[in-house]
Design a protein around this motif. Structure first.
Motif, PDB file in Angstrom:
ATOM      1  N   GLN A   1      -3.296   7.417   6.249  1.00  0.00           N
ATOM      2  CA  GLN A   1      -3.614   7.400   4.823  1.00  0.00           C
ATOM      3  C   GLN A   1      -3.329   6.027   4.226  1.00  0.00           C
ATOM      4  O   GLN A   1      -4.048   5.552   3.354  1.00  0.00           O
ATOM      5  N   ILE A   2      -2.270   5.398   4.693  1.00  0.00           N
ATOM      6  CA  ILE A   2      -1.874   4.074   4.181  1.00  0.00           C
ATOM      7  C   ILE A   2      -2.823   2.996   4.696  1.00  0.00           C
ATOM      8  O   ILE A   2      -3.298   2.157   3.950  1.00  0.00           O
TER       9      ILE A   2
ATOM     10  N   LYS B   1       0.918   4.099  -2.962  1.00  0.00           N
ATOM     11  CA  LYS B   1       0.740   5.530  -2.653  1.00  0.00           C
ATOM     12  C   LYS B   1       1.921   6.347  -3.164  1.00  0.00           C
ATOM     13  O   LYS B   1       1.747   7.440  -3.685  1.00  0.00           O
ATOM     14  N   GLU B   2       3.127   5.830  -3.026  1.00  0.00           N
ATOM     15  CA  GLU B   2       4.333   6.576  -3.399  1.00  0.00           C
ATOM     16  C   GLU B   2       4.794   6.260  -4.822  1.00  0.00           C
ATOM     17  O   GLU B   2       5.878   6.683  -5.215  1.00  0.00           O
ATOM     18  N   ASN B   3       4.007   5.495  -5.564  1.00  0.00           N
ATOM     19  CA  ASN B   3       4.368   5.092  -6.928  1.00  0.00           C
ATOM     20  C   ASN B   3       5.741   4.418  -6.946  1.00  0.00           C
ATOM     21  O   ASN B   3       6.595   4.720  -7.768  1.00  0.00           O
TER      22      ASN B   3
ATOM     23  N   GLN C   1       0.832  -1.204   0.000  1.00  0.00           N
ATOM     24  CA  GLN C   1       0.000   0.000   0.000  1.00  0.00           C
ATOM     25  C   GLN C   1       0.871   1.261   0.000  1.00  0.00           C
ATOM     26  O   GLN C   1       0.532   2.249  -0.651  1.00  0.00           O
TER      27      GLN C   1
ATOM     28  N   TYR D   1       0.295  10.196   8.148  1.00  0.00           N
ATOM     29  CA  TYR D   1       0.719   9.491   6.941  1.00  0.00           C
ATOM     30  C   TYR D   1       0.275   8.029   6.992  1.00  0.00           C
ATOM     31  O   TYR D   1      -0.269   7.496   6.035  1.00  0.00           O
TER      32      TYR D   1
END
Length: 161
Positions: free
Chosen positions: A94-95, A72-74, A68, A91
């Motif tokens: 969000q994950i 999120k961070e590509n 995940q 943070y």
């Protein structure tokens, strides 16, 4: 590579890759500097594949959490684990929105982000992606009659009475 050979060794910084098992322990290679060390069986060692994060519904495997973060961070670097606790918690929310805030401490979040960034720096994040699941063919299962458990000594003694 997947997380099954990645280790966190208590008292040693960073992550290690399991290389060889020996009679008295194993040899591991640091992902940070590439140095090999021998680890005694008495050392406290955790496989990353066996670690889970507490959620309100149960536990979520660390592999899924890392996936995940990668999405999120590509597949890039996550935020630094040195940020303040409020930033890290926001943070992580969000994950993993349903993580158990009472049982997952800021130090746990720091470890996860530090580990993720270490794996990402080594180019191992791409290997975290789940393999495409192939449909499994189910083999027909023959119905078996349940077998009786062998009588115990107590049961035999009662029958004889």
């Amino acid at each position: 590579m997947n997380l099954t050979k990645i280790l966190a060794i208590s008292g040693k910084p960073g992550l290690y890759e399991l290389k060889v098992q020996t009679r008295t322990g194993f040899v591991a290679e640091s992902l940070i500097d590439g140095k090999k060390i021998t680890v005694n069986l008495k050392s406290n060692v955790s496989l990353l594949s066996e670690i889970s994060i507490y959620t309100y519904e149960g536990e979520k495997p660390l592999t899924e959490v890392m996936q995940q973060i990668a999405v999120k961070e590509n597949k890039g670097q996550a935020i630094s684990h040195k940020e303040d606790n409020a930033t890290l918690s926001a943070y992580f929310k969000q994950i993993l929105p349903d993580y158990d805030e009472e049982r997952v401490y800021p130090s746990d979040i720091k470890k996860v982000l530090s580990w993720y960034n270490t794996l990402q720096a080594k180019g191992l994040v791409t290997d975290l992606a789940p393999a495409a699941e192939e449909p499994k063919e189910e083999a027909p299962v023959a119905a078996e009659k349940p077998k009786k458990a062998p009588a115990t000594k107590k049961a035999k003694a009662k029958k004889e009475e």
